[in-house]
Design a protein around this motif. Structure first.
Motif, PDB file in Angstrom:
ATOM      1  N   VAL C  32      19.518  17.759   1.710  1.00 38.80           N
ATOM      2  CA  VAL C  32      20.231  16.747   0.926  1.00 38.80           C
ATOM      3  C   VAL C  32      20.713  17.418  -0.357  1.00 38.80           C
ATOM      4  CG1 VAL C  32      20.137  14.486  -0.185  1.00 38.80           C
ATOM      5  CG2 VAL C  32      18.629  14.971   1.768  1.00 38.80           C
ATOM      6  N   ALA C  33      22.027  17.550  -0.490  1.00 34.81           N
ATOM      7  CA  ALA C  33      22.582  18.061  -1.740  1.00 34.81           C
ATOM      8  C   ALA C  33      23.083  16.865  -2.530  1.00 34.81           C
ATOM      9  CB  ALA C  33      23.724  19.025  -1.480  1.00 34.81           C
ATOM     10  N   SER C  34      22.807  16.858  -3.827  1.00 34.90           N
ATOM     11  CA  SER C  34      23.300  15.729  -4.605  1.00 34.90           C
ATOM     12  C   SER C  34      23.739  16.170  -5.992  1.00 34.90           C
ATOM     13  CB  SER C  34      22.258  14.621  -4.690  1.00 34.90           C
ATOM     14  OG  SER C  34      21.152  15.040  -5.429  1.00 34.90           O
ATOM     15  N   PHE C  35      24.502  15.311  -6.610  1.00 39.56           N
ATOM     16  CA  PHE C  35      25.055  15.605  -7.922  1.00 39.56           C
ATOM     17  C   PHE C  35      25.039  14.343  -8.762  1.00 39.56           C
ATOM     18  CE2 PHE C  35      28.467  15.688 -11.003  1.00 39.56           C
ATOM     19  CZ  PHE C  35      28.225  16.894 -11.634  1.00 39.56           C
ATOM     20  N   ILE C  36      24.698  14.516 -10.040  1.00 41.35           N
ATOM     21  CA  ILE C  36      24.789  13.407 -10.992  1.00 41.35           C
ATOM     22  C   ILE C  36      25.648  13.863 -12.163  1.00 41.35           C
ATOM     23  CG2 ILE C  36      23.527  11.876 -12.557  1.00 41.35           C
ATOM     24  CD1 ILE C  36      21.070  12.224 -10.756  1.00 41.35           C
ATOM     25  N   PHE C 109      25.690  21.499   0.520  1.00 42.58           N
ATOM     26  CA  PHE C 109      26.186  21.923  -0.795  1.00 42.58           C
ATOM     27  C   PHE C 109      27.715  21.896  -0.844  1.00 42.58           C
ATOM     28  CE2 PHE C 109      22.052  24.108  -1.846  1.00 42.58           C
ATOM     29  CZ  PHE C 109      21.903  23.578  -3.114  1.00 42.58           C
ATOM     30  N   CYS C 112      29.191  18.345  -0.798  1.00 39.97           N
ATOM     31  CA  CYS C 112      28.892  17.624  -2.036  1.00 39.97           C
ATOM     32  C   CYS C 112      29.814  18.086  -3.169  1.00 39.97           C
ATOM     33  CB  CYS C 112      27.427  17.824  -2.413  1.00 39.97           C
ATOM     34  SG  CYS C 112      26.871  16.825  -3.803  1.00 39.97           S
TER      35      CYS C 112
END
Lengths: 158, 84, 158, 84
Positions: C32-36, C109, C112
């Motif tokens: 799980v790649a995530s960005f905030i 990655f 995302c």
């Protein structure tokens, strides 16, 4: 106050909590890239019931600290955190968490992926899977070597 | 004395997690130590042969055959890593 | 049951909760790649007190759906989620969340980061900052155009 | 009738968020419509001039000057986007 940048633990982790701590009170942060590695129920075509993660206490933390230092030297990032679980895990369980804070997203993404790629080839963890035909040690993947090599010539010095 | 550590599949094959060893005469590198240990024969020979993918760390830093080994060092042998 | 892949909302969001929902019950997920994206207190050298985000209801969701479709066509990913806040925000507030699930980290990655880069140049949001010298609309950055362009020739079709 | 929308800085400059317009004779593309609106003069002329970075969407898809516009379309004018 400096929080540990590397934690190896049996306990599960909470991504939101870790991210909030990592960027707490730092209004320079504009970007947080993070990654969670998860235990799958299939590997190399076989059903996986449980997995056990072994590591080399001391060297594990040391090698990941070095990877983070390398990432912080390459990209403009404020802070980074790696949490890696050990012990027995099951499919759907979280295994590893990497988070990087930066002013800008490009640096955050690159540093986060770099840390994961190096961790996969440099940090002393070993997975043993329990399958229907008994336990087996997971074999290293050449694709992981290739992913780490892609970050180029400047190797992490021993 | 050097402290030797074995991990994962290697630990299982050798049925040994750790041992203390008086550094044998003439052994001053990782390569020489590995060769000496393989000389024990049996599983040691099979598991530590040159054609096996064995990684070595000296004092918790990744090492190569040429890395020096001296008294009081901690030397670890293990398979390629598979975490993450 | 299909959860919305795109949400535009005034409310804050919780990364762990969103990630858990996104990968719930899917044991194929290994990554799980995530960005905030976070509201900073400084932009272009000026202190920012508050920020207001305006958007184009309908087109916003539509354009992000299209970006996600494009990402899912390019990489092997299972699912993706974008949550974007609108209304008034302050420094340290979360602005945007992107998460992608995949079997492998490379795809997660890339997808995302692709979604974020396209969102920055394609999704109709506009930021207005309140600074000491009054309100101002944030200017688009050429670096964002460059980041999106890097993903190559195959533009997202209108 | 076409529905026109204006966003962000453009909305503020024009002091107009939305309007309904009978498509003027001879106006059948985004470029022609923009030119026609600029012909209103004053802020319209200044804000919609060709040298201004104005983005246009037709029925919520990004459009170019050549994109056709017809009756019942929704046409939005706005500055380059700055979300995320």
């Amino acid at each position: 106050m400096v929080a540990a940048r590397v934690r190896v633990q049996e306990a599960d982790f909470d991504a939101s909590h870790e991210i909030a701590r990592l960027r707490a009170g730092d209004p320079r942060v504009g970007a947080v890239a993070s990654f969670i590695g998860v235990c799958r129920d299939l590997n190399e075509g076989d059903a996986v019931a449980t997995m056990t993660l072994e590591h080399y206490p001391g060297m594990t933390e040391r090698s990941i600290e070095r990877i983070i230092d390398e990432a912080m030297g390459r990209w403009q990032v404020f802070d980074a955190l790696v949490v890696h679980r050990v012990g027995q895990l099951e499919p759907l369980d979280q295994i590893v968490f990497v988070a990087v804070t930066s002013a800008h997203r490009g640096d955050a993404f690159a540093a986060c992926e770099f840390i994961m790629d190096y961790l996969k080839t440099q940090a002393p963890f070993w997975k043993r899977e329990q399958t229907a035909t008994g336990p087996r040690w997971v074999a290293a993947r050449s694709s992981d070597d290739a992913a780490a090599a892609r970050w180029a010539e400047a190797a992490i010095k021993g | 004395m050097v402290k030797l550590l074995y991990f994962a599949r290697l630990r299982e094959r050798l049925d040994c997690a750790t041992e203390s060893l008086e550094l044998p005469a003439g052994v001053s590198t990782v390569g020489a130590l590995r060769l000496w240990l393989a000389g024990r024969g049996g599983e040691w020979q099979a598991a530590l042969a040159q054609d096996q993918s064995v990684r070595v760390a000296v004092n918790q830093d990744m090492a190569s055959d040429a890395t020096p080994v001296q008294d009081h060092d901690e030397v670890a042998f293990f398979p390629p890593v598979t975490g993450g």
